[in-house]
Design a protein around this motif. Sequence first.
Motif, PDB file in Angstrom:
ATOM      1  N   ILE A   7       0.430 -18.566 -13.130  1.00 53.17           N
ATOM      2  CA  ILE A   7      -0.490 -18.015 -14.124  1.00 53.17           C
ATOM      3  C   ILE A   7      -1.186 -19.168 -14.830  1.00 53.17           C
ATOM      4  N   LEU A   8      -2.513 -19.134 -14.845  1.00 56.82           N
ATOM      5  CA  LEU A   8      -3.303 -20.158 -15.529  1.00 56.82           C
ATOM      6  C   LEU A   8      -4.299 -19.474 -16.452  1.00 56.82           C
ATOM      7  N   LEU A   9      -4.170 -19.752 -17.742  1.00 60.14           N
ATOM      8  CA  LEU A   9      -5.113 -19.254 -18.741  1.00 60.14           C
ATOM      9  C   LEU A   9      -5.969 -20.426 -19.198  1.00 60.14           C
ATOM     10  N   PHE A 188       4.730 -21.235 -12.645  1.00 59.12           N
ATOM     11  CA  PHE A 188       4.380 -21.802 -13.946  1.00 59.12           C
ATOM     12  C   PHE A 188       3.365 -20.925 -14.665  1.00 59.12           C
ATOM     13  N   PHE A 189       3.437 -20.968 -15.991  1.00 60.29           N
ATOM     14  CA  PHE A 189       2.401 -20.421 -16.857  1.00 60.29           C
ATOM     15  C   PHE A 189       1.809 -21.598 -17.610  1.00 60.29           C
ATOM     16  N   LEU A 190       0.532 -21.832 -17.381  1.00 59.71           N
ATOM     17  CA  LEU A 190      -0.157 -22.970 -17.970  1.00 59.71           C
ATOM     18  C   LEU A 190      -1.328 -22.463 -18.812  1.00 59.71           C
ATOM     19  N   PHE A 191      -1.311 -22.803 -20.084  1.00 56.14           N
ATOM     20  CA  PHE A 191      -2.394 -22.453 -20.999  1.00 56.14           C
ATOM     21  C   PHE A 191      -3.196 -23.722 -21.254  1.00 56.14           C
ATOM     22  N   THR A 192      -4.380 -23.797 -20.646  1.00 58.19           N
ATOM     23  CA  THR A 192      -5.263 -24.948 -20.780  1.00 58.19           C
ATOM     24  C   THR A 192      -6.414 -24.588 -21.705  1.00 58.19           C
ATOM     25  N   SER A 193      -6.591 -25.372 -22.769  1.00 61.51           N
ATOM     26  CA  SER A 193      -7.564 -25.022 -23.792  1.00 61.51           C
ATOM     27  C   SER A 193      -8.455 -26.220 -24.121  1.00 61.51           C
ATOM     28  N   ILE A 288      -5.729 -16.457 -12.513  1.00 60.32           N
ATOM     29  CA  ILE A 288      -6.489 -17.299 -13.430  1.00 60.32           C
ATOM     30  C   ILE A 288      -7.312 -16.402 -14.338  1.00 60.32           C
ATOM     31  N   ILE A 289      -7.182 -16.615 -15.627  1.00 57.25           N
ATOM     32  CA  ILE A 289      -8.039 -15.931 -16.598  1.00 57.25           C
ATOM     33  C   ILE A 289      -8.818 -16.994 -17.355  1.00 57.25           C
ATOM     34  N   PHE A 290     -10.122 -16.845 -17.367  1.00 56.66           N
ATOM     35  CA  PHE A 290     -11.013 -17.773 -18.073  1.00 56.66           C
ATOM     36  C   PHE A 290     -11.674 -17.021 -19.212  1.00 56.66           C
ATOM     37  N   THR A 291     -11.651 -17.618 -20.420  1.00 59.35           N
ATOM     38  CA  THR A 291     -12.227 -16.929 -21.566  1.00 59.35           C
ATOM     39  C   THR A 291     -12.579 -17.921 -22.662  1.00 59.35           C
ATOM     40  N   SER A 292     -12.943 -17.398 -23.824  1.00 57.96           N
ATOM     41  CA  SER A 292     -13.242 -18.203 -25.010  1.00 57.96           C
ATOM     42  C   SER A 292     -12.686 -17.492 -26.229  1.00 57.96           C
ATOM     43  N   ASP A 293     -12.430 -18.247 -27.302  1.00 59.41           N
ATOM     44  CA  ASP A 293     -11.907 -17.593 -28.499  1.00 59.41           C
ATOM     45  C   ASP A 293     -12.996 -16.863 -29.277  1.00 59.41           C
TER      46      ASP A 293
END
Length: 483
Positions: A7-9, A188-193, A288-293
């Motif tokens: 999982i990649l956010l 893995f769960f990776l939160f890339t910001s 993969i989830i791609f987004t913005s705050d």
Amino acid sequence: MSKKPNILLIMCDQLRFDVLGCYGNKQVQTPNIDRLAQRGICFDRAYSQTPVCVPARHGLIAGQHPFELGLLKNERLAKEIAHPLPELIRKQGYYTCAVGKMHFQPVRKHYGFDRMYLSEEIPTHIENDDYLQFLREQGYGHVIEPHGKRSELYYVPQISELPEHLHTTAWTADTTCRVIGNNRNRPFFLFTSFIKPHPPFDPCMPYDEMYNPEQVPKPARKEHERTPDDYAIDVMNDYKVNGIDSLSMEEELKMRAYYYGCVSQVDKQVGRILDKLESCGLLDDTLIIFTSDHGEMLGDHYSYGKRTFYEASARIPLIVSWPAVLPQGERRDHLALLQDIYATLIAVSGGTVPESSSGRNLIPAATKEQEPSRAKIFAEVGRGRVMKMMLRWGDYKYIYHTNGGKQNLYDLRADPDEWTDIAAHHPELCLHCQKEMVEHYRSYGFAEALDGDRLVRYEPKRHEPQGFLDQSPRWPQTVVDED
């Protein structure tokens, strides 16, 4: 599947949905984000419930409405997060890791991340920030504001003091790629910001010259939007930067060009992450989830920054890609919120979404276009006189301002640019929206939005700028002189 999917956010900060090619932009170069969209699903009606950094991010990892955590602006949490996203995924046997800007409180609160590699926007202690330590090791510890000059220069276009390979955008991708490579043999769960394209708009060379200011589109606005006696209109970020609403057109176009440069700089690094997944043989079976705050107004409607429910501020990109399971190159018209990412990732990891969460699993809607989703979205931002509330459903958007009780109603199908406020022509519909809001907030005990059986209202008052807000970093004061 015998193995749990990775999982990649990927989250950007202050990224407008409409600057991406996959959301219709013909000028800004985003080939890698577009490549991800071609391998997944684009949600076309995704929103940030509270379009400010801290509430948006904490609402996502909590899976709840930000106001339930006491968050309506960039402020401290009033309530502990009971079921944080990383912790629930870790319980399903995942290695959990955060890279980049988290904006957590306190900074190193891990919420269940096994490892955190941080690059925060306004660091206070070098020991808390992996990126600052990296810069010092590379001989760039003298750069006090590595993410751009702030305070009175907050919205002044500028070129980064750093070479591209040492910029936070490249560091975030470098670190992400290293984590992927080191963990390719376990889920893995990776939160890339990424911090960017959040202001200051400071692209590295050559991104500062990628877009000619004379060729970028002018801010979308009309003179009638600056009615002198309309006290409810808050010029976004005027409380940070005096005079931002009186920039010359030349200055505004350069600001927009540099913003676009930051977007393309981020896009390049997103491409490197996708390439790393592919070289490791993980791309097809990684969700993969791609987004913005939240978004960025860039002068549209005479507004700047976020903190408003215009589309450019509140609507966000949301791309869901999982080629082994989901369709590719499709779009969905379902309403979505950031906390839906919470529900989606927990479900995919094999966990159970807590009953306290307002999130909805996006996988059914991604799999089947006709799968029903939420019928409406309630949203809110700000406190006291500057609080705004939104109800979004069907083709319509209703906005209520506590300052004077002003209200807006837009038919987004007929008027996607939000030029024409039709509230005065539909008083009964506006009253119905207010009643729905009252019922919704009462059900959550959100007293700050209510005055008895009505939405709270303050006597109309013009907004007074508060001058420059000192956002200078404090970390140099914490560095011990090694000599």
